[in-house]
Write a protein that holds these residues in place. Structure first.
Motif, PDB file in Angstrom:
ATOM      1  N   ARG A 192      52.053  37.909  42.070  1.00 18.16           N
ATOM      2  CA  ARG A 192      51.799  39.221  42.591  1.00 18.16           C
ATOM      3  C   ARG A 192      52.400  40.229  41.925  1.00 18.16           C
ATOM      4  NH1 ARG A 192      52.780  40.665  48.948  1.00 18.16           N
ATOM      5  NH2 ARG A 192      51.835  42.991  48.783  1.00 18.16           N
ATOM      6  N   ARG A 193      53.652  40.127  41.358  1.00 16.54           N
ATOM      7  CA  ARG A 193      54.618  41.012  40.604  1.00 16.54           C
ATOM      8  C   ARG A 193      54.413  41.058  39.178  1.00 16.54           C
ATOM      9  NH1 ARG A 193      59.269  39.041  39.341  1.00 16.54           N
ATOM     10  NH2 ARG A 193      60.157  37.351  40.213  1.00 16.54           N
ATOM     11  N   ALA A 194      54.045  39.634  38.638  1.00 15.25           N
ATOM     12  CA  ALA A 194      53.975  39.361  37.295  1.00 15.25           C
ATOM     13  C   ALA A 194      52.822  39.559  36.349  1.00 15.25           C
ATOM     14  CB  ALA A 194      54.726  37.898  37.052  1.00 15.25           C
ATOM     15  N   LEU A 195      51.732  39.292  37.193  1.00 15.66           N
ATOM     16  CA  LEU A 195      50.405  39.824  36.380  1.00 15.66           C
ATOM     17  C   LEU A 195      49.958  41.178  36.412  1.00 15.66           C
ATOM     18  CD1 LEU A 195      48.540  36.263  37.185  1.00 15.66           C
ATOM     19  CD2 LEU A 195      49.920  37.052  35.262  1.00 15.66           C
ATOM     20  N   PRO A 196      49.556  41.978  35.552  1.00  8.91           N
ATOM     21  CA  PRO A 196      48.908  43.057  35.625  1.00  8.91           C
ATOM     22  C   PRO A 196      47.490  42.887  35.736  1.00  8.91           C
ATOM     23  CG  PRO A 196      49.079  42.245  33.444  1.00  8.91           C
ATOM     24  CD  PRO A 196      49.643  41.518  34.081  1.00  8.91           C
ATOM     25  N   GLU A 197      46.891  43.711  36.308  1.00 10.19           N
ATOM     26  CA  GLU A 197      45.594  43.907  36.656  1.00 10.19           C
ATOM     27  C   GLU A 197      44.842  44.358  35.161  1.00 10.19           C
ATOM     28  OE1 GLU A 197      42.276  42.812  37.069  1.00 10.19           O
ATOM     29  OE2 GLU A 197      42.643  43.321  39.299  1.00 10.19           O
ATOM     30  N   SER A 198      43.660  43.711  35.048  1.00  7.97           N
ATOM     31  CA  SER A 198      43.054  44.095  33.664  1.00  7.97           C
ATOM     32  C   SER A 198      42.522  45.596  33.468  1.00  7.97           C
ATOM     33  CB  SER A 198      41.755  43.429  33.492  1.00  7.97           C
ATOM     34  OG  SER A 198      40.825  43.621  32.348  1.00  7.97           O
ATOM     35  N   PRO A 199      43.164  46.258  32.422  1.00 12.15           N
ATOM     36  CA  PRO A 199      42.916  47.671  32.238  1.00 12.15           C
ATOM     37  C   PRO A 199      41.539  47.675  31.657  1.00 12.15           C
ATOM     38  CG  PRO A 199      44.522  46.900  30.572  1.00 12.15           C
ATOM     39  CD  PRO A 199      44.254  45.680  31.468  1.00 12.15           C
ATOM     40  N   ARG A 200      41.142  46.857  31.076  1.00  8.39           N
ATOM     41  CA  ARG A 200      39.679  46.892  30.447  1.00  8.39           C
ATOM     42  C   ARG A 200      38.658  47.126  31.861  1.00  8.39           C
ATOM     43  NH1 ARG A 200      38.111  45.608  25.126  1.00  8.39           N
ATOM     44  NH2 ARG A 200      39.696  44.387  24.048  1.00  8.39           N
ATOM     45  N   TRP A 201      38.867  46.175  32.702  1.00 11.12           N
ATOM     46  CA  TRP A 201      38.177  46.217  34.015  1.00 11.12           C
ATOM     47  C   TRP A 201      38.252  47.645  34.640  1.00 11.12           C
ATOM     48  CZ3 TRP A 201      39.618  46.514  38.992  1.00 11.12           C
ATOM     49  CH2 TRP A 201      38.622  46.491  39.981  1.00 11.12           C
ATOM     50  N   LEU A 202      39.466  47.920  34.953  1.00 12.25           N
ATOM     51  CA  LEU A 202      39.730  49.386  35.659  1.00 12.25           C
ATOM     52  C   LEU A 202      38.967  50.401  34.836  1.00 12.25           C
ATOM     53  CD1 LEU A 202      43.735  48.689  36.532  1.00 12.25           C
ATOM     54  CD2 LEU A 202      41.800  48.961  38.219  1.00 12.25           C
ATOM     55  N   GLU A 203      39.105  50.403  33.626  1.00 15.19           N
ATOM     56  CA  GLU A 203      38.343  51.595  32.878  1.00 15.19           C
ATOM     57  C   GLU A 203      36.997  51.449  32.894  1.00 15.19           C
ATOM     58  OE1 GLU A 203      38.891  53.103  28.535  1.00 15.19           O
ATOM     59  OE2 GLU A 203      38.103  51.123  28.508  1.00 15.19           O
ATOM     60  N   SER A 204      36.463  50.065  32.974  1.00 14.96           N
ATOM     61  CA  SER A 204      34.817  49.876  33.040  1.00 14.96           C
ATOM     62  C   SER A 204      34.374  50.507  34.412  1.00 14.96           C
ATOM     63  CB  SER A 204      34.492  48.465  32.789  1.00 14.96           C
ATOM     64  OG  SER A 204      34.724  47.708  33.638  1.00 14.96           O
ATOM     65  N   SER A 205      35.252  50.400  35.376  1.00 10.64           N
ATOM     66  CA  SER A 205      34.783  50.640  36.699  1.00 10.64           C
ATOM     67  C   SER A 205      35.268  52.056  37.301  1.00 10.64           C
ATOM     68  CB  SER A 205      35.730  49.703  37.737  1.00 10.64           C
ATOM     69  OG  SER A 205      35.602  48.234  37.406  1.00 10.64           O
ATOM     70  N   GLY A 206      35.536  52.914  36.041  1.00 12.51           N
ATOM     71  CA  GLY A 206      35.905  54.410  36.211  1.00 12.51           C
ATOM     72  C   GLY A 206      37.394  54.405  36.959  1.00 12.51           C
ATOM     73  N   ARG A 207      38.034  53.708  36.995  1.00  6.78           N
ATOM     74  CA  ARG A 207      39.447  53.707  37.671  1.00  6.78           C
ATOM     75  C   ARG A 207      40.398  54.219  36.286  1.00  6.78           C
ATOM     76  NH1 ARG A 207      39.302  48.996  42.015  1.00  6.78           N
ATOM     77  NH2 ARG A 207      37.133  48.992  42.658  1.00  6.78           N
ATOM     78  N   LEU A 208      40.104  55.197  35.790  1.00  4.66           N
ATOM     79  CA  LEU A 208      40.887  55.878  34.516  1.00  4.66           C
ATOM     80  C   LEU A 208      42.313  55.687  34.703  1.00  4.66           C
ATOM     81  CD1 LEU A 208      38.075  57.822  32.728  1.00  4.66           C
ATOM     82  CD2 LEU A 208      38.468  55.446  32.790  1.00  4.66           C
ATOM     83  N   GLU A 209      42.819  56.443  35.890  1.00  2.00           N
ATOM     84  CA  GLU A 209      44.054  56.791  36.191  1.00  2.00           C
ATOM     85  C   GLU A 209      44.942  55.151  36.498  1.00  2.00           C
ATOM     86  OE1 GLU A 209      46.971  58.957  39.364  1.00  2.00           O
ATOM     87  OE2 GLU A 209      45.094  59.337  39.160  1.00  2.00           O
ATOM     88  N   GLN A 210      44.101  54.327  37.258  1.00  2.00           N
ATOM     89  CA  GLN A 210      44.690  53.148  37.175  1.00  2.00           C
ATOM     90  C   GLN A 210      44.845  52.287  36.043  1.00  2.00           C
ATOM     91  OE1 GLN A 210      42.106  52.399  40.989  1.00  2.00           O
ATOM     92  NE2 GLN A 210      43.727  50.749  41.200  1.00  2.00           N
ATOM     93  N   ALA A 211      43.895  52.442  35.137  1.00  2.00           N
ATOM     94  CA  ALA A 211      43.810  51.770  34.094  1.00  2.00           C
ATOM     95  C   ALA A 211      44.860  52.303  33.009  1.00  2.00           C
ATOM     96  CB  ALA A 211      42.530  52.092  33.121  1.00  2.00           C
ATOM     97  N   GLU A 212      45.217  53.655  33.073  1.00  2.00           N
ATOM     98  CA  GLU A 212      46.483  54.240  32.158  1.00  2.00           C
ATOM     99  C   GLU A 212      47.514  53.663  32.652  1.00  2.00           C
ATOM    100  OE1 GLU A 212      48.331  56.227  29.392  1.00  2.00           O
ATOM    101  OE2 GLU A 212      46.270  55.830  29.567  1.00  2.00           O
ATOM    102  N   GLN A 213      47.782  53.337  34.041  1.00  2.00           N
ATOM    103  CA  GLN A 213      49.184  52.814  34.348  1.00  2.00           C
ATOM    104  C   GLN A 213      49.384  51.439  34.264  1.00  2.00           C
ATOM    105  OE1 GLN A 213      48.834  53.642  38.739  1.00  2.00           O
ATOM    106  NE2 GLN A 213      49.111  55.675  38.593  1.00  2.00           N
ATOM    107  N   GLU A 214      48.274  50.737  34.146  1.00  2.00           N
ATOM    108  CA  GLU A 214      48.451  49.156  33.856  1.00  2.00           C
ATOM    109  C   GLU A 214      48.559  48.945  32.141  1.00  2.00           C
ATOM    110  OE1 GLU A 214      48.792  46.723  35.636  1.00  2.00           O
ATOM    111  OE2 GLU A 214      48.219  47.495  37.603  1.00  2.00           O
ATOM    112  N   MET A 215      47.959  49.905  31.694  1.00  2.00           N
ATOM    113  CA  MET A 215      48.023  49.908  29.992  1.00  2.00           C
ATOM    114  C   MET A 215      49.188  50.162  29.662  1.00  2.00           C
ATOM    115  SD  MET A 215      46.197  48.777  27.472  1.00  2.00           S
ATOM    116  CE  MET A 215      46.887  48.682  26.168  1.00  2.00           C
ATOM    117  N   ARG A 216      49.835  51.278  30.247  1.00  2.00           N
ATOM    118  CA  ARG A 216      51.376  51.731  30.018  1.00  2.00           C
ATOM    119  C   ARG A 216      52.275  50.673  30.163  1.00  2.00           C
ATOM    120  NH1 ARG A 216      52.704  53.477  26.047  1.00  2.00           N
ATOM    121  NH2 ARG A 216      54.709  54.044  26.987  1.00  2.00           N
ATOM    122  N   LYS A 217      52.063  49.864  31.241  1.00  2.00           N
ATOM    123  CA  LYS A 217      53.057  48.777  31.668  1.00  2.00           C
ATOM    124  C   LYS A 217      52.917  47.835  30.532  1.00  2.00           C
ATOM    125  CE  LYS A 217      52.770  49.500  36.580  1.00  2.00           C
ATOM    126  NZ  LYS A 217      52.217  48.866  38.227  1.00  2.00           N
TER     127      LYS A 217
END
Length: 457
Positions: A192-217
């Motif tokens: 739950r705390r160790a795995l990031p969500e896929s930033p590629r998936w977030l980006e492809s879903s239009g969730r650009l702010e979340q994608a940026e956060q996960e990518m920066r992590k």
């Protein structure tokens, strides 16, 4: 702004990537341990409940029945709600169902609990490979996904050891073995705390702010080991699109989908027919149960060099050549096994059948996510895995009927033919994907409204 794909592509091989491999690979280990355990408790259950060969075959397929539905729906849900959530929930499902199955009082109850457990194992196994593929640069993707698949071998070896030591130790040894395989439920607290969500998936879903956060992590985790990363190429983010199961069958993807489905069916049919029935077939050939389990351990150990040699060759030979080569060698080994009559020849032929069969799986798990764009990558992988499980659940049942008629020779001659079908279909229909960027392999501009059946070929 540089897109997520460009930012991932400039990440070198590093300890953070290896950490992701281990974290996700542990999931594959426990999935396979849970699935393989059925083969080792089956001889005990057959005696306990006086099961026929047909009933035993049905139990052998129980996990695969659930696996089929779990793989298909987890792939679809992974594209809808995210990879990470599905990984965690499927782990919970299979762990709880496995624990309950250990206390079964009748074979029918055991059967249904194993079906539910299969939903969890199938769902998790289908989602992990596309998830990790989206986090690794193309230069290393084949090595990492091949190695990820290799973690399945540790699960089979662990199951074989537990089956050899725990199952024969007492009347309820099979129950204790299943309780042990349910313990990974605690892994979800770590994931739950160790795995990031896929930033590629977030980006492809239009969730650009979340994608940026996960990518920066992710970048910050990498930079702890590599220092400052170079600037990525300035590429606009991909257009947000919509996909579904029907997208897999439009003109652009239909040949790939047919090829992948045949490959999965062939490999999984052979794989589960071989490994589910192996201890029982050896026992029926005249080897006492302890010796058949020991043989199984040695043959399962062959999975380790099988998976990891293929993981290395994924980025050397390429996916298509590797799959065809390993399937061909597995077919030759299965034929030799059908003709084997002594302990040594059975062990040697079984060892190489195991090695090459699972090596082809390392290529297959790498090859499949590369066939589709991000918005349908999980759906494509999950549906192919689900179709393969049709072969997987049919194989133990079919062998249960076939063995009394054609014997040991017939079972492995059939395995030889099925492996050759997978090899030929990949050779004719497949294309090479080695070291190509995911964004280059697939145009993410899939039909925005592909629910229209007129667009399906």
């Amino acid at each position: 702004m540089a897109n997520i794909g460009a930012r991932i592509e400039r990440i070198p091989d590093n300890k953070y990537n290896k950490g992701l491999l281990v974290k996700t690979g542990i999931g594959n280990t426990f999935d396979s341990m849970d699935i393989a355990m059925v083969a080792f408790v089956l001889p005990s259950i057959i005696g306990l409940w006086s099961l026929s060969s047909e009933q035993a075959g049905l139990l052998g397929s129980s996990v695969l029945i659930g696996y089929l539905f779990g793989a298909f729906f987890s792939g679809w849900l992974g594209d809808k709600i995210g990879r990470k959530k599905i990984i965690m929930w499927t782990l919970i499902i299979y762990s709880l169902a496995t624990l309950v199955s250990a206390f079964s009082g009748a074979w029918e109850h055991f059967f249904w609990m194993r079906v539910i457990a299969g939903i969890g194992t199938g769902g998790e196994s289908a989602i992990i490979a596309p998830y990790l593929a989206e986090l690794i640069a193309s230069k290393y993707r084949g090595k990492y996904i091949g190695a990820l698949t290799g973690f399945h071998s540790f699960g089979y070896v662990a199951a074989a050891i537990i089956g050899y030591i725990v199952v024969p130790a007492s009347e309820n040894g099979w129950r204790i073995a299943l309780i042990i395989t349910a313990l990974p439920i605690f892994l979800v607290l770590y994931w739950r705390r160790a795995l990031p969500e896929s930033p590629r998936w977030l980006e492809s879903s239009g969730r650009l702010e979340q994608a940026e956060q996960e990518m920066r992590k992710l970048e910050q985790g990498v930079e702890k080991y590599t220092g400052k990363l170079p600037e990525p190429a300035e590429i606009a983010p991909p257009q947000v699109t919509k996909g579904s199961f029907f997208t897999l069958w439009n003109k652009k993807y239909v040949k790939r989908t047919i090829m992948i489905y045949i490959l999965w069916f062939s490999v999984i049919f052979s794989y589960y027919g071989f490994f589910t029935w192996l201890p029982t077939l050896l026992y029926k050939q005249g080897f006492e149960i302890s010796k058949s389990f020991l043989f199984s351990i040695l043959i399962y150990v062959a999975q380790i060099p099988g998976y990891f040699s293929a993981a290395y060759l994924n980025d050397v030979l390429g996916r298509k050549k590797l799959i065809c080569t390993y399937l061909g060698l597995a077919a030759i080994s299965a034929f030799c096994l059908s003709q084997a009559h002594t302990s040594s020849t059975i062990l040697i032929s079984g060892f190489f059948t195991s090695l090459f069969m699972v090596g082809s799986m390392a290529g297959m798990y790498t090859y499949t996510p590369e066939q589709y764009p991000t918005i349908i990558r999980s759906t494509g992988t999950g549906s192919a895995s689900a179709f393969g499980r049709i072969g997987g659940l049919l194989a133990p049942i079919y062998i249960g009927y076939m063995y009394p008629i054609f014997g040991f020779i017939g079972v492995f001659l059939m395995t030889t033919g099925v492996l050759l079908i997978g090899m030929v279909s990949t050779f004719i229909l497949g294309t090479e994907t080695k070291a190509k960027m995911l964004d280059d392999l697939n145009d993410d501009n899939v039909d925005k409204d592909d629910s229209d059946l007129n667009k399906v070929v």
